[in-house]
Design a protein around this motif. Structure first.
Motif, PDB file in Angstrom:
ATOM      1  N   LEU A   1      -0.185  -3.225  -8.432  1.00 18.26           N
ATOM      2  CA  LEU A   1      -0.896  -2.992  -6.862  1.00 18.26           C
ATOM      3  C   LEU A   1      -1.951  -4.182  -7.668  1.00 18.26           C
ATOM      4  CD1 LEU A   1      -0.971  -2.693  -4.560  1.00 18.26           C
ATOM      5  CD2 LEU A   1      -2.463  -0.441  -5.417  1.00 18.26           C
ATOM      6  N   SER A   2      -1.296  -5.331  -6.645  1.00 19.46           N
ATOM      7  CA  SER A   2      -1.618  -6.706  -6.633  1.00 19.46           C
ATOM      8  C   SER A   2      -1.911  -7.086  -5.853  1.00 19.46           C
ATOM      9  CB  SER A   2      -1.260  -7.731  -7.831  1.00 19.46           C
ATOM     10  OG  SER A   2      -1.297  -7.198  -8.942  1.00 19.46           O
ATOM     11  N   ASP A   3      -1.857  -6.746  -4.317  1.00 22.12           N
ATOM     12  CA  ASP A   3      -2.294  -7.089  -3.055  1.00 22.12           C
ATOM     13  C   ASP A   3      -2.840  -6.262  -1.842  1.00 22.12           C
ATOM     14  OD1 ASP A   3      -1.126  -8.555  -0.846  1.00 22.12           O
ATOM     15  OD2 ASP A   3       0.639  -8.371  -0.431  1.00 22.12           O
ATOM     16  N   ALA A   4      -2.646  -6.490  -1.239  1.00 23.27           N
ATOM     17  CA  ALA A   4      -3.475  -5.510  -0.156  1.00 23.27           C
ATOM     18  C   ALA A   4      -2.795  -3.884   0.035  1.00 23.27           C
ATOM     19  CB  ALA A   4      -4.128  -6.556   1.549  1.00 23.27           C
ATOM     20  N   ILE A   5      -2.526  -3.183   0.385  1.00 24.07           N
ATOM     21  CA  ILE A   5      -1.889  -2.348   0.847  1.00 24.07           C
ATOM     22  C   ILE A   5      -1.755  -2.093   2.537  1.00 24.07           C
ATOM     23  CG2 ILE A   5      -1.715   0.817   0.782  1.00 24.07           C
ATOM     24  CD1 ILE A   5      -3.773   0.459  -1.977  1.00 24.07           C
TER      25      ILE A   5
ATOM     26  N   MET B   1      -4.529  -2.612 -11.190  1.00 22.72           N
ATOM     27  CA  MET B   1      -5.128  -2.873  -9.906  1.00 22.72           C
ATOM     28  C   MET B   1      -5.731  -4.149  -9.613  1.00 22.72           C
ATOM     29  SD  MET B   1      -5.627  -0.921  -6.808  1.00 22.72           S
ATOM     30  CE  MET B   1      -5.532   0.648  -7.391  1.00 22.72           C
ATOM     31  N   ASN B   2      -5.313  -4.558  -8.890  1.00 24.27           N
ATOM     32  CA  ASN B   2      -6.189  -5.829  -8.550  1.00 24.27           C
ATOM     33  C   ASN B   2      -5.637  -5.988  -6.961  1.00 24.27           C
ATOM     34  OD1 ASN B   2      -8.151  -8.212  -8.151  1.00 24.27           O
ATOM     35  ND2 ASN B   2      -6.765 -10.069  -8.590  1.00 24.27           N
ATOM     36  N   SER B   3      -6.517  -5.149  -5.984  1.00 24.26           N
ATOM     37  CA  SER B   3      -6.100  -4.846  -4.130  1.00 24.26           C
ATOM     38  C   SER B   3      -7.999  -4.887  -3.550  1.00 24.26           C
ATOM     39  CB  SER B   3      -5.639  -3.831  -4.529  1.00 24.26           C
ATOM     40  OG  SER B   3      -5.336  -3.164  -2.432  1.00 24.26           O
ATOM     41  N   PRO B   4      -8.189  -5.434  -2.476  1.00 27.30           N
ATOM     42  CA  PRO B   4      -9.463  -4.895  -1.349  1.00 27.30           C
ATOM     43  C   PRO B   4      -9.166  -3.681  -0.785  1.00 27.30           C
ATOM     44  CG  PRO B   4      -7.954  -6.631  -0.126  1.00 27.30           C
ATOM     45  CD  PRO B   4      -6.795  -6.544  -1.804  1.00 27.30           C
ATOM     46  N   GLY B   5      -7.880  -3.179  -1.135  1.00 26.66           N
ATOM     47  CA  GLY B   5      -7.540  -2.115  -0.157  1.00 26.66           C
ATOM     48  C   GLY B   5      -6.614  -2.231   1.511  1.00 26.66           C
ATOM     49  N   GLY B   6      -6.568  -1.448   2.167  1.00 32.45           N
ATOM     50  CA  GLY B   6      -5.883  -1.748   2.694  1.00 32.45           C
ATOM     51  C   GLY B   6      -5.419  -1.129   4.059  1.00 32.45           C
TER      52      GLY B   6
ATOM     53  N   GLY C   1      -8.133  -0.011  -2.004  1.00 38.12           N
ATOM     54  CA  GLY C   1      -7.907  -0.026  -4.157  1.00 38.12           C
ATOM     55  C   GLY C   1      -8.471   1.528  -4.846  1.00 38.12           C
ATOM     56  N   TYR C   2     -10.077   1.155  -4.479  1.00 35.86           N
ATOM     57  CA  TYR C   2     -10.560   2.351  -5.099  1.00 35.86           C
ATOM     58  C   TYR C   2      -9.951   3.526  -4.807  1.00 35.86           C
ATOM     59  CZ  TYR C   2     -14.104   5.364  -7.821  1.00 35.86           C
ATOM     60  OH  TYR C   2     -14.553   6.054  -8.742  1.00 35.86           O
TER      61      TYR C   2
END
Length: 289
Positions: free
Chosen positions: A46-50, A78-83, A116-117
């Motif tokens: 998961l390497s993007d915004a959601i 995981m490498n995501s800022p959320g979404g 992401g968290y």
């Protein structure tokens, strides 16, 4: 002729026959073991915004992992800022469904912030790097405009254009915030060392600070996360499989307009393209106020 030689001479089984009967089961056992697939740890990146498109791919992979007898545990890298709120919750629920059948471990590379968290908190165990950025628990959104009258626009109700009154928006924001908090507390349980008030400040923690706060379980690498997942599943001599391939996905689908807004020079910003409610970390937002 000795007694032993006489016994062998009169025995109904020759040495070659005995060896054959030993060899046949051994060969059959080897052949059967080759036909039975080795247990595997599935890896999901998961390497993007959601948002709709990325969540679609992740959910496909989670579903494939749940339905595969060969995949015995899963690691989410995981490498995501959320979404978006809705898409993050969809991923969260699919992780919960998978966790009921198989261990799920997260390893945070650069970031697991906000949504992401939120997704990571659903997993059984969380690794991170010392330099990872973790947390930012909370919700962000754009408040709807005040109702106004336009001469050339007609609507059947005062909130048909804006969706809801401002006080309703504030209540929804609070509801989503509390839901996020409960998800974190449910996922981390007694490991969590922060008060509700501290959690909801929305801070970003480094990997070391997140470990002391109980937001993660250990500092470690992807290979360590894979080994932990295998241990939790009770398997040895496992293989590692990319769930993107297992799910039969051909290429990552990219949204036509993109999730993030572009500035006047065409550079991608950290702001979402559309107004709405988000579980999203937007670095530097406070600096622009």
């Amino acid at each position: 002729m000795t007694i032993e030689q006489q016994e062998i001479k009169h025995s109904p089984w020759s040495l070659s026959q005995v060896s054959l009967w030993i060899l046949i089961p051994l060969v059959l056992g080897i052949l059967i073991s080759l036909l039975i697939p080795r247990p595997a740890v599935g890896v999901i990146y998961l390497s993007d915004a959601i948002y709709y498109y990325s969540a679609h791919d992740i959910i496909q992979q989670l579903t494939a992992a749940r339905n595969s007898a060969e995949i015995r545990a899963v690691v989410i890298v995981m490498n995501s800022p959320g979404g978006t709120v809705t898409d993050t919750e969809s991923v969260y629920r699919e992780i919960i469904a998978l966790k009921q059948q198989k261990p799920v471990v997260t390893v945070i590379e650069g970031m697991a912030a906000s949504g992401g968290y939120y997704a990571a908190s659903a997993t059984d165990y969380i690794f991170a790097k010392a330099s990872s950025e973790i947390g930012n628990i909370g919700v962000i959104g754009t408040q709807p405009d005040k109702p106004a009258v336009y001469e050339d626009i007609y609507s059947t109700g005062p909130y048909k254009i804006w969706g809801m009154p401002r006080d309703s928006f504030s209540r929804e924001l609070e509801m989503l915030k509390q839901g996020f908090l409960q998800a974190v507390k449910l996922g981390r349980g007694d490991r969590l060392k922060l008060s509700d008030e501290t959690i909801l400040r929305g801070e970003i923690y480094s990997g070391g600070d997140a470990l002391r706060a109980g937001l993660i379980d250990a500092l470690g690498s992807q290979s360590e996360a894979e080994a932990k997942a295998a241990q939790m599943a009770g398997i040895r001599h496992y293989t590692v499989k990319d769930m993107f391939d297992v799910a039969g996905l051909k290429e990552t689908v990219v949204a036509p307009m993109g999730f993030f807004r572009k500035d006047s020079d065409g550079n991608i910003s950290s702001y979402p393209a559309k107004a709405g409610l988000y579980l999203l970390y937007i670095p530097g937002l406070g600096d622009n106020q």
